[in-house]
Write a protein that holds these residues in place. Structure first.
Motif, PDB file in Angstrom:
ATOM      1  N   ASP A  76       0.877  -1.176   0.000  1.00 24.07           N
ATOM      2  CA  ASP A  76       0.000   0.000   0.000  1.00 24.07           C
ATOM      3  C   ASP A  76       0.907   1.215   0.000  1.00 24.07           C
ATOM      4  N   GLY A  77       1.080   1.809  -1.190  1.00 28.71           N
ATOM      5  CA  GLY A  77       2.003   2.940  -1.279  1.00 28.71           C
ATOM      6  C   GLY A  77       3.404   2.490  -0.914  1.00 28.71           C
ATOM      7  N   ARG A  78       4.000   3.154   0.056  1.00 24.09           N
ATOM      8  CA  ARG A  78       5.378   2.791   0.438  1.00 24.09           C
ATOM      9  C   ARG A  78       5.439   1.893   1.671  1.00 24.09           C
ATOM     10  N   PHE A  79       4.285   1.289   2.034  1.00 23.30           N
ATOM     11  CA  PHE A  79       4.253   0.340   3.141  1.00 23.30           C
ATOM     12  C   PHE A  79       3.906  -1.051   2.621  1.00 23.30           C
ATOM     13  N   ALA A  80       4.450  -2.049   3.265  1.00 19.99           N
ATOM     14  CA  ALA A  80       4.073  -3.433   2.945  1.00 19.99           C
ATOM     15  C   ALA A  80       4.005  -4.238   4.232  1.00 19.99           C
ATOM     16  N   LEU A  99       7.242  -3.501   6.379  1.00 28.24           N
ATOM     17  CA  LEU A  99       8.304  -2.782   5.673  1.00 28.24           C
ATOM     18  C   LEU A  99       7.879  -1.344   5.395  1.00 28.24           C
ATOM     19  N   GLU A 100       8.870  -0.447   5.462  1.00 30.48           N
ATOM     20  CA  GLU A 100       8.693   0.927   4.989  1.00 30.48           C
ATOM     21  C   GLU A 100       9.751   1.188   3.927  1.00 30.48           C
ATOM     22  N   LEU A 101       9.346   1.827   2.838  1.00 30.72           N
ATOM     23  CA  LEU A 101      10.274   2.124   1.757  1.00 30.72           C
ATOM     24  C   LEU A 101      10.455   3.625   1.606  1.00 30.72           C
ATOM     25  N   SER A 102      11.631   4.009   1.139  1.00 31.30           N
ATOM     26  CA  SER A 102      11.884   5.408   0.805  1.00 31.30           C
ATOM     27  C   SER A 102      11.244   5.727  -0.546  1.00 31.30           C
ATOM     28  N   GLU A 103      11.261   7.002  -0.900  1.00 35.44           N
ATOM     29  CA  GLU A 103      10.678   7.399  -2.184  1.00 35.44           C
ATOM     30  C   GLU A 103      11.407   6.774  -3.358  1.00 35.44           C
ATOM     31  N   ASP A 104      12.691   6.476  -3.192  1.00 32.17           N
ATOM     32  CA  ASP A 104      13.414   5.829  -4.292  1.00 32.17           C
ATOM     33  C   ASP A 104      13.393   4.299  -4.183  1.00 32.17           C
ATOM     34  N   GLY A 105      12.481   3.757  -3.377  1.00 34.06           N
ATOM     35  CA  GLY A 105      12.237   2.327  -3.409  1.00 34.06           C
ATOM     36  C   GLY A 105      13.216   1.472  -2.621  1.00 34.06           C
ATOM     37  N   ARG A 106      13.937   2.068  -1.672  1.00 31.24           N
ATOM     38  CA  ARG A 106      14.797   1.262  -0.800  1.00 31.24           C
ATOM     39  C   ARG A 106      14.069   1.020   0.525  1.00 31.24           C
TER      40      ARG A 106
END
Lengths: 131, 131
Positions: A76-80, A99-106
């Protein structure tokens, strides 16, 4: 994110890759998914591991012939959220991973829960069946 | 789903409502979110509760002055994962809840994990900080 897919799709892919690369012991592959400042949080033991180098060391040193299979991935957006079947030898355990991701997908934060089996309290046998 | 929003948005709303209505003891409100044949699964005790009536009885009879707050909701199509802060008296615990919804937006399966705190194993003090 690369702009060709929406963030959720990319998050779902990265979350799945994270587990599959751990399972393959693809350490360079895992490393490239992680933000340099990733934080690994284990709320049950109140432990924090800070930074990609320390987290990779934790993973590579982790004892036992462990195996991970994704049962479900919810992105869901930048959370999984990942629901895992894990196994060490004959010992099975489910795990819940956030998981939380940064805007550049890390991956910037990994929060792991390892729920142990326990015996149900008395008084609800009339409502529940055991399996 | 009502067609005016995508499934994920509606799933996110229903998942949040599920927790908020439980917290409010809004039993009719909880009931209307549930499919008649909802299954409540507790993998740690290997207990299954089948059907809305039994699941509502389980919730309304559950002992203690329990409280639930959504920390995070992750929704993806007809699946959702909820990360909850729970409290009974002074006892805090985190919970991980997985929801499945039917095509008409009713909750068909709830899977709850209640991970207990534990002491970390020895040998990783060089990597982790405690909080």
């Amino acid at each position: 994110m690369d702009g060709t897919v929406d963030g959720t799709t990319e998050t779902r892919r990265i979350a799945t890759e994270y587990v599959e690369r751990l399972e393959r012991r693809d350490w360079p592959g895992v490393t490239e998914l992680l933000d340099e400042n990733v934080v690994y949080d284990m709320p049950q033991t109140r432990e924090l591991i800070r930074g990609r180098a320390a987290f990779m060391r934790f993973n590579t040193e982790y004892p036992g012939d462990w195996h991970l299979v994704v049962r479900r991935v919810v992105a869901d957006g930048r959370f999984a959220a990942l629901w895992l079947d894990t196994r060490v030898g004959d010992e099975r355990q489910d795990a819940c991973v956030w998981l939380e991701l940064s805007e550049d997908g890390r991956i910037t934060r990994v929060t792991d829960y390892w729920p142990d089996p326990y015996e149900p309290p008395q008084g609800r046998e009339h409502l529940a069946e055991r399996y």
